[in-house]
Design a protein around this motif. Structure first.
Motif, PDB file in Angstrom:
ATOM      1  N   LEU A 162      30.871 -18.112 -35.537  1.00  0.00           N
ATOM      2  CA  LEU A 162      29.441 -18.013 -35.810  1.00  0.00           C
ATOM      3  C   LEU A 162      29.199 -17.304 -37.128  1.00  0.00           C
ATOM      4  O   LEU A 162      28.454 -17.772 -37.979  1.00  0.00           O
ATOM      5  N   ALA A 206      22.298 -28.179 -29.507  1.00  0.00           N
ATOM      6  CA  ALA A 206      22.702 -27.407 -28.327  1.00  0.00           C
ATOM      7  C   ALA A 206      24.222 -27.345 -28.241  1.00  0.00           C
ATOM      8  O   ALA A 206      24.805 -26.287 -27.946  1.00  0.00           O
ATOM      9  N   MET A 207      24.871 -28.458 -28.533  1.00  0.00           N
ATOM     10  CA  MET A 207      26.329 -28.465 -28.441  1.00  0.00           C
ATOM     11  C   MET A 207      26.938 -27.594 -29.533  1.00  0.00           C
ATOM     12  O   MET A 207      27.912 -26.876 -29.296  1.00  0.00           O
ATOM     13  N   LEU A 217      28.926 -20.161 -29.583  1.00  0.00           N
ATOM     14  CA  LEU A 217      28.896 -19.051 -28.630  1.00  0.00           C
ATOM     15  C   LEU A 217      30.280 -18.801 -28.054  1.00  0.00           C
ATOM     16  O   LEU A 217      30.655 -17.667 -27.764  1.00  0.00           O
ATOM     17  N   LEU A 218      31.048 -19.888 -27.883  1.00  0.00           N
ATOM     18  CA  LEU A 218      32.390 -19.726 -27.343  1.00  0.00           C
ATOM     19  C   LEU A 218      33.307 -19.076 -28.365  1.00  0.00           C
ATOM     20  O   LEU A 218      34.323 -18.496 -28.016  1.00  0.00           O
ATOM     21  N   ALA A 277      25.521 -24.970 -30.814  1.00  0.00           N
ATOM     22  CA  ALA A 277      25.296 -23.588 -30.381  1.00  0.00           C
ATOM     23  C   ALA A 277      26.336 -23.178 -29.341  1.00  0.00           C
ATOM     24  O   ALA A 277      26.840 -22.054 -29.360  1.00  0.00           O
ATOM     25  N   THR A 278      26.672 -24.110 -28.434  1.00  0.00           N
ATOM     26  CA  THR A 278      27.660 -23.778 -27.401  1.00  0.00           C
ATOM     27  C   THR A 278      29.012 -23.459 -28.027  1.00  0.00           C
ATOM     28  O   THR A 278      29.637 -22.444 -27.700  1.00  0.00           O
ATOM     29  N   LEU A 338      20.063 -32.343 -28.803  1.00  0.00           N
ATOM     30  CA  LEU A 338      21.313 -32.336 -28.031  1.00  0.00           C
ATOM     31  C   LEU A 338      22.469 -31.815 -28.875  1.00  0.00           C
ATOM     32  O   LEU A 338      23.222 -30.929 -28.458  1.00  0.00           O
TER      33      LEU A 338
END
Lengths: 337, 352
Positions: free
Chosen positions: A182, A169-170, A176-177, A172-173, A166
Motif C-alpha cells: 500500500l 474493491a479488488m 489490505l492483504l 483495495a483487498t 468491482l
C-alpha cells in the motif's frame, strides 16, 4: 452524434493545418513552462540554456534535463495516447460518455498490475504491460457483456461504473492483504506521472506503436460508422472487425499508459469533445487534433499538479479528474434530455 | 405463477397484496439469516459451540465457566452481527428505492455518488481531523456529505423534466470527482491514519460497538421503516411518469421524500461501515429474482437479503484469512459482483 458546428474546416485543409500548427505552438510554449516551473522555479534563460547550451556541471541544467524533460515526455505521450483511446472508444461504442476510465478499463488494468506486482514473485517491469493488457481486456469484455446488445449509452456507462467499482474493491483487498504494498503503490494508483520514467516509456513503445497503427487502420471505417452501424454495413464496413480491432487498440493504448503512469482518467473523455467543438471533419483530423490537445491537457494538468501546492505535488490523475468531472457533468446536462 | 391466489392484507388505507410464494421467500431468507447469525456467533478466534452461545447469551455477566463466552458474545460478536445486518438492510433498501426511482436496474447509491459524498466527509474527519467528531455524530458527518451530493444531483436532474438518466450520469461524474478528493486524502494523509481509513472505507465492521448499533437502529427506524410503507408510490413510479401522475401522485414530492430516505439509509451505513457499493446493487436483485417488482414484498425481502449478504460477507472476511480481517464490503464485492454480472448479462429485458 455529429455536432452541427458550422466552423468545419473539413474542406479547407489549409485552415486545419494552420489550426494544428497553432495548437502545436501552444503545446511547445506550455512544455517550456512545464520545464521552467516546479518545486524549484528556474528563470527562463536558465531553462533555455539547459535545452540548447547544456552545461553538465550546472545543477539547474541537470534538473531540467534529467528529471523535468523526462517527465514532460511522459506527460506528452500519455496525453496523446489517452486522447486517441478516447476518440476510438467513443466512436466504436457510439457513446459520447465513454472513456477508458469511466468504463472500468483503466481500473481493470490497474488491478492486474497491482496484483501482479504484489502477488506474483519475480515480476519486473517488462511484464507489467501484459498484466495491464490482460486487466484491460477482462474489464472491456465484462462491460461489453453488461452493456447488452441494444444501443444504450446509459446502461453501458453504468455497467462501466459497476465494473470500475468491482476492480477498485479488488485492488483495495490486495493492498489490505499486503500493507507494505500500500505504501509503495498508493502514489502510483492515482496516476503519477512524477513516478514514471523514460525507460518504462521505452519499454511500452512497441505496444503503443501497434495500438496507434491499429487505430489508423480503422479510420475509414470509423468515418462510415459515424453514419450509423447499418449505413456503415451498407457501405461495406465490417462492423465486427471495426469493433474488435478498435477495442484491441484501446486496450493496448490504455493498458500501456496504466503500466507507465497509473490510471489517469477523463483525458479520453474530455479531449474528443473539446476537439469536436472546432473540428467537425473526418476522423483523420479529429485524431490529429486529439493527439495535440490530449498532450496539451496532460502537460497542463501536470504543471498544475506541481505548481499549486509547491513544493509538494498532487498526482496528475487527481488533477485530470478534478478538471474532467465537471466537464463530464456539463456534457450530461447539455446532451441528456 | 397464476396458481397462487393472491391474498390481501388490509390495514387502514394500506392494502398489501401478496402471494403464498412470497411468504415462502420471506421465511426462507429469515431462516438463512438465522443460520448466518448462528455461524457468525460461533466462528472466530475464540470458537464457541452453539450450546455455549446459547448459554452465554442468557448467563449473567458474573464469573464462572461461561463468563468468557458471555464477554465475547455481548461485547464483540453481537454488536457486530447486528450492525452487519442493519448496514445490509439499509443499503439494500436504499438500492431498491433508487433503482425504482430511476427505473434502472444498475443504479445504486454507491454508483451515483451518495456513498462517495458520505465517505469524503467521513475521510476528512478521519484523516485530517481525527477525534474532532465524536463517534455518535459520525453518521451526521456522512449524512451531510451524502445530502449535499443528493441535492446537487437532484437539482441537476430536475432541471426541466425529471430525467432518471441525467440523475444517474450526473451521479457518476460526481462520484469520479469525489473519488479524486478521497484519493487526495488517502495519498497524502498520514500513512497510519490512511491505513485505518482504508480499512473503514472498504466496508469494515471491525470496531463496531453498541453505540453504533443503536445509532444505526435509530436511522433505520427513521428512514427505513417509513420507506417500506411507500410501496404503493414506488409501484406507481415504476409504471412511468405518465401513469403515476394520472393516478394523482405528486412526482416531485414523492421523489424528494424517497430520495431523502435513501440518502439517510446510505449515510448511516457509510458512517458505520464505509462504502459497500455492491450491497445496494446485489441485495435488491436477489430480492427481485424472487418476487419481481411488487414493492410491498420487494422492500422487506430486499432488506432481509441485504442483511444476509453483509452478515455472510463479514463472517467470511474475518474467518477465511484469519487472523487477517477483510472488510465485509470487499468480500461482498468480490463474491457478489460476478454473480451480479452474470445476472445482468443474462437478463435482456434490462436493456431498456
Amino acid at each position: 452524434m455529429s455536432d452541427a458546428a458550422g466552423l468545419s474546416p473539413a474542406r479547407r485543409p489549409g485552415l486545419s493545418f494552420a489550426g494544428l500548427g497553432l495548437l502545436g505552438l501552444v503545446l511547445l510554449f506550455t512544455a517550456f513552462l512545464h520545464l521552467g516551473l516546479g518545486a524549484k522555479a528556474l528563470d527562463w534563460a536558465t531553462t533555455w540554456q539547459a535545452l540548447f547550451q547544456y552545461d553538465p556541471t550546472d545543477l539547474d541544467h541537470a534538473v531540467v534535463r534529467d528529471s523535468r524533460l523526462a517527465r514532460l515526455l511522459v506527460a506528452v505521450v500519455v496525453g496523446a495516447v489517452l486522447a486517441v483511446a478516447g476518440v476510438l472508444i467513443q466512436a466504436i461504442t457510439d457513446n459520447p460518455l465513454a472513456d477508458p476510465g469511466i468504463l472500468g478499463i483503466n481500473g481493470g488494468a490497474a488491478f492486474f498490475v497491482v496484483a501482479g506486482l504484489l502477488m506474483v514473485p519475480g515480476t519486473d517491469f517488462a511484464y507489467l504491460p501484459w498484466y495491464a493488457f490482460l486487466g484491460a481486456v477482462s474489464a472491456a469484455v465484462i462491460v461489453a457483456l453488461l452493456g447488452g446488445r441494444a444501443h444504450n449509452p446509459v446502461r453501458l456507462t453504468l455497467a462501466g461504473a459497476a465494473v470500475a467499482a468491482l476492480f477498485s474493491a479488488m485492488t483495495a483487498t490486495v493492498l489490505l492483504l499486503d500493507q507494505q504494498g500500500l505504501d509503495k503503490l498508493r502514489h502510483w494508483l492515482t496516476g503519477a506521472i512524477g513516478a514514471a520514467d523514460v525507460s518504462k516509456l521505452l519499454q511500452v513503445t512497441p505496444y503503443l506503436v501497434i495500438g496507434l497503427l491499429l487505430a489508423l487502420s480503422q479510420v475509414r471505417s470509423l468515418d462510415a460508422h459515424r453514419l450509423g452501424a447499418r449505413a456503415a454495413a451498407g457501405l461495406g464496413v465490417n462492423i465486427l472487425r471495426l469493433k474488435v480491432v478498435g477495442l484491441a487498440a484501446v486496450v493496448l493504448l490504455s493498458g500501456s499508459v496504466v503500466a507507465v503512469a497509473g490510471p489517469i482518467g477523463f483525458v479520453g473523455l474530455v479531449v474528443p469533445h473539446a476537439v469536436r467543438l472546432v473540428v467537425n471533419a473526418d476522423y483523420r483530423w479529429i485524431l490529429g487534433y486529439s493527439v495535440i490537445v490530449g498532450a496539451l491537457l496532460v502537460v497542463l494538468a501536470d504543471l498544475l499538479a506541481r505548481v499549486v501546492v509547491r513544493p509538494y505535488e498532487i498526482n496528475t490523475g487527481i488533477v485530470t479528474a478534478m478538471i474532467g468531472g465537471p466537464l463530464f457533468i456539463a456534457l450530461v446536462i447539455r446532451r441528456v434530455k | 405463477m397464476k396458481w397462487a391466489a393472491p391474498a390481501a392484507l388490509r390495514l387502514g388505507e394500506f392494502s398489501l397484496r401478496f402471494r403464498p410464494l412470497d411468504l415462502g421467500w420471506i421465511l426462507l431468507t429469515t431462516l438463512g439469516l438465522f443460520a448466518a447469525v448462528l455461524a457468525a456467533a460461533t466462528l472466530g478466534s475464540f470458537p464457541l459451540g452453539w450450546q455455549q452461545v446459547w448459554a452465554g447469551l442468557w448467563q449473567p455477566s458474573g464469573s464462572g465457566e461461561g463468563a468468557m463466552a458471555h464477554q465475547v458474545l455481548w461485547q464483540l460478536r453481537m454488536p457486530r452481527i447486528l450492525a452487519a445486518m442493519l448496514v445490509g438492510a439499509c443499503l439494500s433498501l436504499a438500492g431498491v428505492i433508487l433503482q425504482s426511482l430511476t427505473r434502472n436496474a444498475l443504479a445504486a447509491p454507491g454508483l451515483i455518488g451518495v456513498e462517495a459524498g458520505g465517505s469524503v466527509t467521513m475521510l476528512m474527519s478521519l484523516v485530517l481531523f481525527p477525534g474532532l467528531v465524536p463517534v455518535y455524530l459520525l453518521p451526521l458527518t456522512a449524512l451531510a456529505g451524502g445530502l449535499v451530493v443528493a441535492v446537487f444531483i437532484l437539482m441537476l436532474a430536475l432541471r426541466g423534466d425529471f430525467s432518471p438518466l441525467r440523475l444517474i450520469l450526473v451521479g457518476i461524474g460526481t462520484t469520479a470527482m469525489l473519488q479524486a478528493v478521497s484519493e487526495l486524502l488517502l495519498t497524502y494523509g498520514d500513512i497510519d491514519r490512511v491505513e485505518s481509513a482504508l480499512m473503514w472505507l472498504g466496508g469494515s465492521l471491525h470496531k463496531v460497538t453498541w453505540t453504533e448499533v443503536q445509532v444505526l437502529a435509530l436511522w433505520f427506524l427513521l428512514a427505513g421503516v417509513p420507506a417500506m410503507f411507500a410501496f404503493r408510490q414506488l409501484n406507481l413510479l415504476q409504471l412511468g411518469p405518465a401513469v403515476a401522475s394520472s393516478r394523482g401522485l405528486s412526482q416531485r414530492r414523492t421523489l424528494a421524500v424517497l430520495l431523502l430516505a435513501s440518502v439517510m439509509l446510505t449515510s448511516s451505513a457509510v458512517a458505520t461501515a464505509g462504502t459497500m457499493v455492491f450491497v445496494g446493487l446485489i441485495g435488491p436483485h436477489l430480492a427481485r429474482q424472487c418476487c419481481g417488482d411488487r414493492h410491498g414484498i420487494l422492500l422487506p425481502l430486499a432488506a432481509l437479503s441485504g442483511a444476509l449478504l453483509v452478515l455472510i460477507g463479514d463472517t467470511l472476511g474475518r474467518w477465511v484469512f484469519a487472523p487477517l480481517q477483510l472488510p465485509a464490503g470487499l468480500v461482498v464485492a468480490i463474491v457478489g459482483a460476478p454473480y451480479f454480472i452474470f445476472l445482468i448479462a443474462r437478463r435482456r429485458e434490462f436493456a431498456n
